[in-house]
Design a protein around this motif. Structure first.
Motif, mmCIF file in Angstrom:
data_model
loop_
_atom_site.group_PDB
_atom_site.id
_atom_site.type_symbol
_atom_site.label_atom_id
_atom_site.label_comp_id
_atom_site.label_asym_id
_atom_site.label_seq_id
_atom_site.Cartn_x
_atom_site.Cartn_y
_atom_site.Cartn_z
ATOM 1 N N GLN A 10 0.764 -1.333 -0.115
ATOM 2 C CA GLN A 10 -0.055 -0.117 -0.082
ATOM 3 C C GLN A 10 0.847 1.275 0.156
ATOM 4 O O GLN A 10 2.165 1.166 0.317
ATOM 5 N N SER A 11 0.432 2.355 -0.345
ATOM 6 C CA SER A 11 1.030 3.490 -0.372
ATOM 7 C C SER A 11 -0.054 4.728 -0.256
ATOM 8 O O SER A 11 -1.281 4.443 -0.392
ATOM 9 N N ALA A 12 0.426 5.824 0.144
ATOM 10 C CA ALA A 12 -0.748 6.974 0.230
ATOM 11 C C ALA A 12 0.201 8.407 -0.083
ATOM 12 O O ALA A 12 1.406 8.485 0.272
ATOM 13 N N LEU A 13 -0.362 9.302 -0.771
ATOM 14 C CA LEU A 13 0.034 10.486 -0.828
ATOM 15 C C LEU A 13 -0.955 11.595 -1.468
ATOM 16 O O LEU A 13 -2.008 11.282 -1.446
ATOM 17 N N GLN A 14 -0.478 12.731 -1.055
ATOM 18 C CA GLN A 14 -1.298 14.098 -1.419
ATOM 19 C C GLN A 14 -1.177 14.458 -2.769
ATOM 20 O O GLN A 14 -0.195 14.544 -3.218
ATOM 21 N N HIS A 15 -2.209 15.126 -3.442
ATOM 22 C CA HIS A 15 -1.964 15.788 -4.642
ATOM 23 C C HIS A 15 -3.521 16.564 -5.067
ATOM 24 O O HIS A 15 -4.253 16.242 -4.881
ATOM 25 N N GLY A 16 -3.339 17.747 -5.403
ATOM 26 C CA GLY A 16 -4.442 18.779 -5.966
ATOM 27 C C GLY A 16 -5.337 18.669 -4.799
ATOM 28 O O GLY A 16 -6.776 18.676 -5.103
ATOM 29 N N GLY A 17 -5.246 18.989 -3.469
ATOM 30 C CA GLY A 17 -6.111 18.922 -2.544
ATOM 31 C C GLY A 17 -6.836 17.516 -2.019
ATOM 32 O O GLY A 17 -7.949 17.273 -1.438
ATOM 33 N N TYR A 18 -6.114 16.428 -2.434
ATOM 34 C CA TYR A 18 -6.786 15.032 -2.282
ATOM 35 C C TYR A 18 -5.658 14.076 -1.617
ATOM 36 O O TYR A 18 -4.440 14.329 -1.901
ATOM 37 N N LYS A 19 -6.201 13.049 -0.618
ATOM 38 C CA LYS A 19 -5.454 12.088 -0.213
ATOM 39 C C LYS A 19 -5.655 10.993 -1.278
ATOM 40 O O LYS A 19 -6.496 10.520 -1.476
ATOM 41 N N VAL A 20 -4.497 10.626 -1.839
ATOM 42 C CA VAL A 20 -4.677 9.233 -2.844
ATOM 43 C C VAL A 20 -4.101 8.126 -2.095
ATOM 44 O O VAL A 20 -3.098 8.133 -1.636
ATOM 45 N N GLU A 21 -4.953 7.068 -2.016
ATOM 46 C CA GLU A 21 -4.523 5.838 -1.257
ATOM 47 C C GLU A 21 -4.438 4.672 -2.515
ATOM 48 O O GLU A 21 -5.600 4.433 -3.181
ATOM 49 N N ILE A 22 -3.452 3.962 -2.369
ATOM 50 C CA ILE A 22 -3.579 2.675 -3.343
ATOM 51 C C ILE A 22 -3.125 1.364 -2.607
ATOM 52 O O ILE A 22 -2.468 1.420 -1.592
ATOM 53 N N GLU A 23 -3.843 0.384 -2.724
ATOM 54 C CA GLU A 23 -3.846 -0.824 -1.908
ATOM 55 C C GLU A 23 -3.619 -1.958 -2.826
ATOM 56 O O GLU A 23 -4.371 -2.184 -3.961
ATOM 57 N N ILE A 24 -2.606 -2.865 -2.886
ATOM 58 C CA ILE A 24 -2.361 -3.918 -3.648
ATOM 59 C C ILE A 24 -2.452 -5.365 -2.948
ATOM 60 O O ILE A 24 -1.858 -5.407 -1.919
ATOM 61 N N LYS A 25 -3.413 -6.338 -3.485
ATOM 62 C CA LYS A 25 -3.209 -7.632 -3.020
ATOM 63 C C LYS A 25 -2.974 -8.477 -4.144
ATOM 64 O O LYS A 25 -3.609 -8.327 -5.165
#
Length: 298
Positions: A10-25
């Protein structure tokens, strides 16, 4: 270097006023299957994201979940998307009237739905430059999650490889015992056959040494397992090389296990010798355990 097909990243970062979360299984699969689940406006990046995944993973089913949430500071100045709210409420009415489902949407429920709140930066149509930036952000986040996944798959793969190596060592011990037993099979058969024929001798029956020798020679040819033992040793060496290679080894390892099973079955059918048969049974048990582990290796 062996990698397991099961893992999580998983990872998380911010861009353009949003929090982007990515999860991989990732789980076991015969091929490399990538399943992407993300907001509709990101579907234009699907091909490039899929290629990124395939550069990290060679085998397994990879489920990727991408989501974005407006940051609190951004939500405070967000604009309500009236068309989206009306669409959701109409959907609720249809569920009530046509399907008889009960329940109501609260304000909290509505605000949590996708695209209900629009930040000031995203109300205008997104231009190409903004989309390129989003693509770079998603690529960065995906690579970070894939690195996390890779570490977990490597650790799990290391345990699998160690277990397979231990079982290969046990197979080699049994193989060495077979090598030691093989030369005695014919001699023991000759002794048993001579004893039986001697017991049967009477005035009407005499032992023919020539026919006895022919029978022993035929048995020696039928029960010879030298070729199978040589091929088994070759398969052991190939398995060890695979476990320390940098390529995806799961399919090749599975093929070698099938070949070893075939050699062991042939030895069992040729050798009419109890100690050898006992070792054949042990070998088949170990090979089945290796096959189960190989099913988890990329």
């Amino acid at each position: 270097m062996s990698f397991s097909m099961t893992g999580y990243g998983q990872s998380a970062l911010q861009h353009g006023g949003y929090k982007v979360e990515i999860e991989i299984k990732s789980v076991n699969h015969r091929f490399c299957e990538v399943v992407l689940r993300m907001p509709r406006e990101w579907t234009c990046f699907e091909d490039v994201l899929r290629r990124t995944v395939q550069s990290y993973v060679k085998r397994g089913r990879i489920d990727i979940y991408m989501n974005k949430e407006a940051e609190l500071d951004n939500v405070a100045f967000a604009t309500l998307n009236h068309s989206a709210v009306k669409a959701y409420l109409q959907a609720v009415d249809i569920l009530h009237d046509q399907y008889g489902l009960e329940g109501k949407l609260t304000v909290k429920d509505i605000l949590a739905l996708p695209d209900v709140l629009l930040s000031p930066d995203h109300i205008p149509t997104v231009d190409e430059e903004d989309m390129e930036l989003w693509g770079e952000v998603l690529q960065e986040g995906l690579r970070s999650a894939l690195e996390s996944l890779k570490i977990m798959r490597f650790k799990e793969g290391l345990h699998l490889a160690q277990d397979v190596e231990q079982r290969l060592h046990r197979l080699q011990v049994l193989h060495g015992e077979m090598l030691a037993l093989a030369p005695h099979v014919v001699e023991e058969h000759r002794i048993r056959l001579r004893q039986r024929l001697t017991e049967l001798q009477d005035p009407s029956f005499s032992l023919d040494e020539y026919k006895l020798s022919m029978e022993i020679a035929l048995y020696a040819d039928r029960s010879n397992i030298d070729e199978e033992l040589i091929r088994m040793q070759s398969h052991f060496e190939q398995c060890k090389e695979l476990l320390h290679s940098d390529e995806a080894i799961g399919r090749k390892l599975d093929f070698l296990i099938q070949e070893m099973n075939r050699e062991v079955n042939t030895i069992g059918s040729k050798a009419n010798h109890l100690p050898l048969v006992n070792r054949v049974v042990e070998m088949k048990a170990e090979l089945e355990k290796i096959r189960e582990q190989a099913a988890n290796i990329e």
